[in-house]
Write an enzyme that holds these catalytic residues in place. Sequence first.
Site, PDB file in Angstrom:
ATOM      1  N   ARG A  54      -3.295   0.705  -1.060  1.00 26.71           N
ATOM      2  CA  ARG A  54      -2.967   1.184   0.286  1.00 26.71           C
ATOM      3  C   ARG A  54      -2.012   2.364   0.301  1.00 26.71           C
ATOM      4  NH1 ARG A  54      -4.785  -3.559   0.378  1.00 26.71           N
ATOM      5  NH2 ARG A  54      -3.587  -3.704  -1.513  1.00 26.71           N
ATOM      6  N   THR A  55      -0.887   2.235  -0.386  1.00 25.96           N
ATOM      7  CA  THR A  55       0.143   3.271  -0.256  1.00 25.96           C
ATOM      8  C   THR A  55      -0.381   4.602  -0.776  1.00 25.96           C
ATOM      9  OG1 THR A  55       1.735   1.507  -0.634  1.00 25.96           O
ATOM     10  CG2 THR A  55       2.583   3.751  -0.670  1.00 25.96           C
ATOM     11  N   LYS A  83       3.541  10.435 -23.449  1.00 24.74           N
ATOM     12  CA  LYS A  83       4.117  11.064 -24.659  1.00 24.74           C
ATOM     13  C   LYS A  83       5.629  10.925 -24.681  1.00 24.74           C
ATOM     14  CE  LYS A  83       0.593  14.604 -24.100  1.00 24.74           C
ATOM     15  NZ  LYS A  83       0.444  15.965 -23.571  1.00 24.74           N
ATOM     16  N   ARG A 104       5.753   6.191  -6.662  1.00 26.15           N
ATOM     17  CA  ARG A 104       5.968   4.750  -6.865  1.00 26.15           C
ATOM     18  C   ARG A 104       6.279   4.554  -8.337  1.00 26.15           C
ATOM     19  NH1 ARG A 104       2.175  -0.142  -4.931  1.00 26.15           N
ATOM     20  NH2 ARG A 104       3.241   0.433  -3.004  1.00 26.15           N
ATOM     21  N   HIS A 132      10.743  -0.356  -0.169  1.00 25.88           N
ATOM     22  CA  HIS A 132       9.409   0.204   0.091  1.00 25.88           C
ATOM     23  C   HIS A 132       9.426   0.725   1.535  1.00 25.88           C
ATOM     24  CE1 HIS A 132       5.233   0.965   0.044  1.00 25.88           C
ATOM     25  NE2 HIS A 132       4.745  -0.204  -0.350  1.00 25.88           N
TER      26      HIS A 132
HETATM   27  N1   CP Z   1       1.359  -2.669   0.702  1.00 30.26           N
HETATM   28  C1   CP Z   1       1.272  -1.981  -0.413  1.00 30.26           C
HETATM   29  O1   CP Z   1       2.228  -1.375  -0.893  1.00 30.26           O
HETATM   30  O2   CP Z   1       0.021  -2.018  -0.995  1.00 30.26           O
HETATM   31  P1   CP Z   1      -0.367  -1.282  -2.326  1.00 30.26           P
HETATM   32  O3   CP Z   1       0.402  -1.912  -3.450  1.00 30.26           O
HETATM   33  O4   CP Z   1      -1.859  -1.491  -2.469  1.00 30.26           O
HETATM   34  O5   CP Z   1      -0.005   0.165  -2.191  1.00 30.26           O
END
Ligand code: CP
Length: 351
Positions: A54-55, A83, A104, A132
């Site tokens: 999603r993100t 590396k 991320r 998050h």
């Molecule tokens: N909600 C969320 O962060 O989903 P993903 O890990 O799929 O990005």
Amino acid sequence: MNRFTHLIDLDDFPVSYIEKIVNLGADIALNTAKYSEYCKDKVLATLFYEPSTRTQMSFQTAMLRLGGTLIGFDNPETSSVAKGENLKDTTKVVSSYADIMVMRNPVEGSAKAAAISADCPIINAGDGGHLHPTQTLTDLLTIKLEKGELENLTIGVCGDLKYGRTTHSLCKTLSKFSGNRFVFISAPELAMPDYIKDICEFKEIYSLEDALPELDMLYMTRIQRERFTGTTMPQKYILTKEMLAAMKPDAIILHPLPRVDEIEIAVDDDPRAKYFLQAKYGVYVRMALIIEILKNEYPTKLLSGEFSDKICENEKCVTTKEKYLPQSFSRKGDTIFCDYCESLITQQQIP
Ligand code: CP
């Protein structure tokens, strides 16, 4: 003060700025095409050191719907990270290619560490078990559109409250809106950290069934197996179709997803189940976020530079892995916490 507005933590912004992004997201949801040229000639980099559906894809969709283009990786093993390239060098280089960068990373505090050397704004798309914030913006837009308000809500948060970074960001932010109270539902070994409890009006209970009748919103989460360090998995919570009868008719059920088995598939057909809509709203609010961040209205303060002779003892903190980073801590009341991962300094280190 850094040159850019980064989104590391929603706490860095006044509530009015968060509301502005959510309100813009609501307008974009209705009038998406109106914004289709906003990022013409702009490049978004997505650096995903950890899996995501999603993100990552909602950010990519957001930039494409704004007329921009994309670069990045979704597996560090296919980049020069494999590396041994450090976070600073990767960030420095990619941020010179892009106008805005989404990252991320499984290491706590990594987004802030990246922002220190970045030549463009950084958006934290999840830093280990820490925060998050863009999931929180997604949650806020969903609550706004589906409940009509962000205040005076009784919010149940269930599952892995210890490692669930989505719940930390959400509770920190919703606690700033008046009249919100929380019901934390978890196994004791996965309880909400104290630094969140310190800022919320809350009660803790262990039975999901007992909590359901009073909730305006239930936020379910999965157990973060990838972060859990115990030997036996704690008690699981599963929302079943039968349990829905105990909920208010106008309550909403959210989940940041991915779901494992904590919400029965049969719940999906209930009109109160909003989690797929929530994932869709993530595109609109991330479009709004990109637009606002690029305006650069709130250059971000990153490190206090204080207590640099102390050492963060959180083994998951980015300063443990990226040794070149300066230590830095801030004081809030009686506590001193790491500027990267927010771990509290131990009593022995307090000057
Ligand atoms: N909600 C969320 O962060 O989903 P993903 O890990 O799929 O990005």
